[in-house]
Design an enzyme around this catalytic site. Sequence first.
Site, PDB file in Angstrom:
ATOM      1  N   SER A 117      40.210  55.691  43.502  1.00 22.09           N
ATOM      2  CA  SER A 117      38.591  55.232  43.563  1.00 22.09           C
ATOM      3  C   SER A 117      38.429  54.341  44.723  1.00 22.09           C
ATOM      4  O   SER A 117      37.500  54.259  45.144  1.00 22.09           O
ATOM      5  CB  SER A 117      38.268  54.738  42.340  1.00 22.09           C
ATOM      6  OG  SER A 117      38.821  53.375  42.091  1.00 22.09           O
ATOM      7  N   LYS A 154      37.028  47.284  41.602  1.00 18.76           N
ATOM      8  CA  LYS A 154      36.000  47.814  42.426  1.00 18.76           C
ATOM      9  C   LYS A 154      35.203  46.842  43.441  1.00 18.76           C
ATOM     10  O   LYS A 154      35.371  45.562  43.235  1.00 18.76           O
ATOM     11  CB  LYS A 154      34.882  48.595  41.462  1.00 18.76           C
ATOM     12  CG  LYS A 154      35.140  49.785  40.688  1.00 18.76           C
ATOM     13  CD  LYS A 154      35.546  50.905  41.596  1.00 18.76           C
ATOM     14  CE  LYS A 154      35.929  52.095  40.595  1.00 18.76           C
ATOM     15  NZ  LYS A 154      37.278  51.836  39.887  1.00 18.76           N
TER      16      LYS A 154
END
Lengths: 195, 195
Positions: A117, A154
């Site tokens: 990701s 993230k």
Amino acid sequence: MGNPNRDHEYLAKLQDYFASYRSLPSYAVIGELLGMASKSAVSALVKRLTLAGFVEMSPDKRLAPTKRFFEREIADFNVPAGLPAAANDAMSDSLSVDEFLIPRPSTSLLVRIKGDSMMDAGIFDGDIAVIEKRHAANLGDFVLAIVDNEYTLKELGRDKQGYVLLPHNRDYQPIRAEQSLEIFGVMTGLIRKYR
Amino acid sequence: MGNPNRDHEYLAKLQDYFASYRSLPSYAVIGELLGMASKSAVSALVKRLTLAGFVEMSPDKRLAPTKRFFEREIADFNVPAGLPAAANDAMSDSLSVDEFLIPRPSTSLLVRIKGDSMMDAGIFDGDIAVIEKRHAANLGDFVLAIVDNEYTLKELGRDKQGYVLLPHNRDYQPIRAEQSLEIFGVMTGLIRKYR
DNA sequence: TTGACAAGCGAACGGACGTTCACTACGCTA
DNA sequence: TAGCGTAGTGAACGTCCGTTCGCTTGTCAA
């Protein structure tokens, strides 16, 4: 007596010793190691190495290596030419890897990355992230967050609706916490190993 | 007296001290550091830490950290839940960063990456490549090569016409040596620092 | 509530540590 | 070839180090 400046050779032996045992020996043992018969010779050597910035006295007056003692040179990538040996001249910077990545061991931890990701940020599956534990982060930081009871790495972002966790991969959607969003730590480094 | 097993906490403080000064202090100073009033308490602690494998006596009977002292745990990335504290249970592996990346200091060097020709492989401008010096490499290895008198980091490949250096970026073309192609070393690791 | 255990206190002790100093050996440079 | 600077020798010295031991304090299980 003696050649001019064998100090570099002496330093190398001390570096080897430290690499093996992670401590510097007593003056008497340094003497043995370097082939010196008297501690006063060692004392003089230590003064020279201190001046040169390779060792120093720790707060409680123990002999300790400086950061410079461990530094590894960083070669410039596209030095235009030169022999490998001559590349030494092109050395621009230096660092100690551990120091560089982990200044405060007790507050940092390593996390192995799973998934892709963050691929577009050059963070791949299997890489190791260096995380510094703290609960505050700035927008744009890569953070290890606990969102709805799950860990995820993230970029921390914000929009009109509040904080958002941004993946770096077009196939993924930004994450918004349904219940809770906690910053576990901030990513300060990346380590990858090729075998 | 005291809580059961504060040794972990004590160890953490010693690790921080060592990270700052690159030596372990005397028993008296350890005492101050940890809030102990007597050296005998420190002596007992050192025995416990020695048993646990975090410190040892160097050949000349100096207190020295073991390799384990520096090992950092690698946490699994998506441990499904749990409190941060409970994350300890999910620790899977550990490593000492320097050891991990640079097993043979004398034959490896660090190279700062310039340019984006390896971007798709997650190697960005400013990253630091760990290069192990050797002249032989396998196909598929990332190599630091000297081609026509210039250093470059690329994947080593081969086609009908011979060896080729493959960039990992669609905007770049494979490189074929016009005169000479020499392998300077093989890339064994990558380091990146976020500030 | 008692006993055992673990952790820390505090003082005494012998030894190893690093410093100092006077002296020597070698290699420059004038 | 005289003189100076650098590196090392060897011995003396006072200090700080880590060990030891008897005692105290707090915790836990019986």
